[in-house]
Design an enzyme around this catalytic site. Structure first.
Site, PDB file in Angstrom:
ATOM      1  N   LYS A  46       0.972  -1.015  -0.434  1.00 60.20           N
ATOM      2  CA  LYS A  46       0.159  -0.754  -0.203  1.00 60.20           C
ATOM      3  C   LYS A  46       0.771   1.150  -0.307  1.00 60.20           C
ATOM      4  O   LYS A  46       1.983   1.197   0.233  1.00 60.20           O
ATOM      5  CB  LYS A  46      -0.765   0.290   1.415  1.00 60.20           C
ATOM      6  CG  LYS A  46      -2.316  -1.033   1.223  1.00 60.20           C
ATOM      7  CD  LYS A  46      -2.295  -0.439   2.415  1.00 60.20           C
ATOM      8  CE  LYS A  46      -3.622  -1.378   2.791  1.00 60.20           C
ATOM      9  NZ  LYS A  46      -4.975  -1.785   1.799  1.00 60.20           N
ATOM     10  N   ARG A  94     -10.714 -11.124   2.118  1.00 57.15           N
ATOM     11  CA  ARG A  94     -11.259 -12.337   1.774  1.00 57.15           C
ATOM     12  C   ARG A  94     -10.833 -13.671   1.897  1.00 57.15           C
ATOM     13  O   ARG A  94     -11.189 -14.771   2.406  1.00 57.15           O
ATOM     14  CB  ARG A  94     -11.362 -12.170   0.276  1.00 57.15           C
ATOM     15  CG  ARG A  94     -11.152 -12.203  -0.168  1.00 57.15           C
ATOM     16  CD  ARG A  94     -11.043 -11.523  -1.950  1.00 57.15           C
ATOM     17  NE  ARG A  94     -11.166 -10.305  -1.970  1.00 57.15           N
ATOM     18  CZ  ARG A  94     -11.891  -8.773  -3.019  1.00 57.15           C
ATOM     19  NH1 ARG A  94     -12.221  -9.364  -3.252  1.00 57.15           N
ATOM     20  NH2 ARG A  94     -11.542  -8.082  -2.127  1.00 57.15           N
TER      21      ARG A  94
HETATM   22  N1  BES Z   1      -8.065  -3.180   4.259  1.00 59.60           N
HETATM   23  C1  BES Z   1      -8.477  -3.282   2.881  1.00 59.60           C
HETATM   24  C2  BES Z   1      -9.531  -2.584   2.631  1.00 59.60           C
HETATM   25  C3  BES Z   1      -9.602  -1.175   3.630  1.00 59.60           C
HETATM   26  C4  BES Z   1      -9.126   0.285   3.055  1.00 59.60           C
HETATM   27  C5  BES Z   1     -11.333  -1.023   4.528  1.00 59.60           C
HETATM   28  C6  BES Z   1      -9.365   0.527   3.233  1.00 59.60           C
HETATM   29  C7  BES Z   1     -10.739   0.806   4.883  1.00 59.60           C
HETATM   30  C8  BES Z   1      -9.821   1.371   4.796  1.00 59.60           C
HETATM   31  C9  BES Z   1      -8.335  -4.375   2.316  1.00 59.60           C
HETATM   32  O1  BES Z   1      -7.389  -5.375   2.635  1.00 59.60           O
HETATM   33  C10 BES Z   1      -7.945  -4.079   0.924  1.00 59.60           C
HETATM   34  O2  BES Z   1      -6.496  -3.547   1.102  1.00 59.60           O
HETATM   35  N2  BES Z   1      -8.824  -3.826  -0.326  1.00 59.60           N
HETATM   36  C11 BES Z   1      -8.275  -3.828  -1.302  1.00 59.60           C
HETATM   37  C12 BES Z   1      -8.604  -5.230  -2.002  1.00 59.60           C
HETATM   38  C13 BES Z   1      -8.221  -4.894  -3.719  1.00 59.60           C
HETATM   39  C14 BES Z   1      -6.994  -5.565  -3.825  1.00 59.60           C
HETATM   40  C15 BES Z   1      -9.114  -5.821  -4.608  1.00 59.60           C
HETATM   41  C16 BES Z   1      -8.934  -3.305  -1.739  1.00 59.60           C
HETATM   42  O3  BES Z   1     -10.645  -2.065  -1.375  1.00 59.60           O
HETATM   43  O4  BES Z   1      -9.071  -1.997  -1.758  1.00 59.60           O
HETATM   44 ZN    ZN Z   2      -5.482  -5.106   1.733  1.00 64.63          ZN
END
Ligand code: BES
Ligand code: ZN
Ligand code: ZN
Length: 453
Positions: free
Chosen positions: A233, A307
């Protein structure tokens, strides 16, 4: 835990009148209101001194839609005892007390200097209040906030397990499976997410209640820190990722409330606790996992780890055919883009139950919104080299495709609800300080109590 309540205040207590925006100050109050800029808008406070200049009376404007404004008083009033006097008829005194208690919260234990202003105002609980319920609710909210706010070097998977072990004091059974034992017990998907970290992943398995009561199973995403993995990230997106165990905190907090208030249910709570780290042993893009269910998953994106953490747990949860299977997770940024930070989304294979949960949210002023589990988008998460891909092939409907992914791991027979939540206040407002937050907790409790007990 202290919520700054007192059961019977002294005679010298100061009375608080909770008034509506239509209330007009008269006589000497009129002048005072003018001087202090009291215009009667929701949240306005008027402090009335006696002849010696000591506080004699408090007025606050509260509307039904914003009971939370009452929470500002616990931090604003001088030390002393207070009691509710006249209340705007539309309002529920227990909501005001809840707001007061929520407003007392501070996450200050890492500050070396004490807070500049201690909160020493105490509110007398009206006799009509269900004190046990109020206390159980606040204890769960404070616990959830504390778990989410605690930094990830303390709130590791084992740290989260230690929190869950506190439920033993209330009579629950808590089992922890750690590290490579997860493979022996067939939780490969959870293990894969956590294997890159020095802090080993854990499965937390809590059971409580009479086995003849309706079985309610809760599953929580307990990613104690989400770096994104090898698909790292960027800085601002990673900054609050200690909160990525918020779903786990919620199911533990909900369990605490259910146990404390002795709901007639058979409860099972499963938390997948793992740190999504970067190392030589971290999962790689396009690695393939054979899940507990037998379905294979190619890792299209290491940041879509939530997931994966929950897949095996949902399989295990559904195996027992519970009356209701609920999972809570900070699963997608897409859900936050769709609904903003304060409204968790509900995805379910039983839309009628989803509507009822949303109604409980309205009744409790703890909102959630029903979202579509749109089957046509299933093609977006098909795998090329495995059955499924944990990432979507498009950039559309990311919260829906995440929910569809999870649906593969439950059975059609199991009423299942997935809640995608933020668990974090992005700014401080009365009763709701910036940081970790319970969102949908009271709604979920009300929903279970109303429809499954
Ligand atoms: N923990 C994050 C989602 C998240 C981000 C929740 C900010 C609340 C606030 C999750 O693990 C994630 O990074 N999801 C990605 C999925 C994508 C790579 C398919 C997302 O939502 O960008
Ligand atoms: Zn994530
Ligand atoms: Zn995550």
């Amino acid at each position: 835990m202290s919520f700054n309540f007192t059961l019977k205040a002294q005679k010298s207590k100061v009375l608080i009148s909770v008034v509506s925006p239509e209330w007009i100050p008269e006589g000497s109050l009129k002048k005072l209101a003018e001087i202090h800029g009291f215009t009667g808008k929701p949240g306005d406070v008027l402090l009335v001194p006696d002849q010696e200049g000591a506080l004699e009376k408090v007025y606050i404007v509260i509307t039904q839609v914003k009971p939370w404004e009452f929470g500002k008083l616990s931090g604003l009033l001088p030390a002393g005892e207070y009691a509710l006097d006249l209340i705007n008829e539309e309002l529920d005194p227990s909501m005001l007390c809840l707001a007061w208690g929520m407003g007392v919260y501070e996450f200050g234990k890492f500050k070396t200097n004490p807070a500049p202003k201690e909160k020493n105002a105490y509110l007398e609980l009206p006799e009509s209040i269900d004190t046990k319920r109020l206390t159980a609710t606040l204890e769960s909210i404070f616990w959830i906030r504390d778990m989410v706010n605690t930094p990830a070097d303390i709130m590791t998977p084992l740290g989260l397990s230690e929190e869950a072990l506190k439920l033993k004091e209330l009579g629950a059974t808590v089992a922890i499976t750690q590290g490579r034992d997860l493979l022996t017990h067939n939780y490969p998907s959870l293990y894969t997410v956590g294997k890159g970290s020095d802090n080993p992943p854990c499965l937390i398995d809590v059971t409580w209640g009479n086995k003849d009561h309706p079985k309610i199973t809760l599953v929580g995403k307990g990613v104690t820190f989400d770096t994104g993995g090898l698909n790292i990230k960027h800085d601002s997106a990673m900054l609050i990722m200690k909160k990525d165990m918020g779903g786990a905190a919620h199911v533990l907090g909900l369990a605490r409330m259910i146990i404390a208030l002795n709901l007639p249910v058979r409860l099972r709570v499963m938390v997948g606790a793992a740190e999504n780290s970067i190392s030589g042993s971290a999962m790689r893009p396009m690695d393939i996992i054979k899940t507990r269910k037998g379905l294979t998953v190619e890792i299209g994106h290491t940041d879509a780890e939530g997931r994966l953490v929950m897949a095996d747990l949902l399989t295990e949860g559904a195996r027992e055919n519970p009356a209701l299977l609920i999972d809570c997770a900070t699963l997608t940024g897409a859900a936050r883009i769709a609904l903003g930070p304060n409204v968790p989304g509900i995805f379910t294979n039983r839309p009628d139950l989803g509507q009822k949960l949303a109604q409980s949210g309205c009744a409790q002023q703890d909102p959630l919104w029903l979202m579509p589990l749109w089957q046509d988008y299933g093609y977006m998460i098909k795998g090329k080299t495995a059955d499924l891909n944990n990432d979507s092939s498009t950039s559309y409907g990311g919260a829906i495709t995440a929910a569809l992914f999870l649906e593969n791991f439950v059975t059609k027979e199991t009423p299942w609800m997935h809640i995608d939540m933020m668990c974090w206040n992005i700014r401080s407002t009365p009763s709701k300080p910036e940081g970790g937050e319970a969102m949908g907790l009271r709604a979920l409790f009300h929903f279970i109590e109303t429809h499954f007990c």
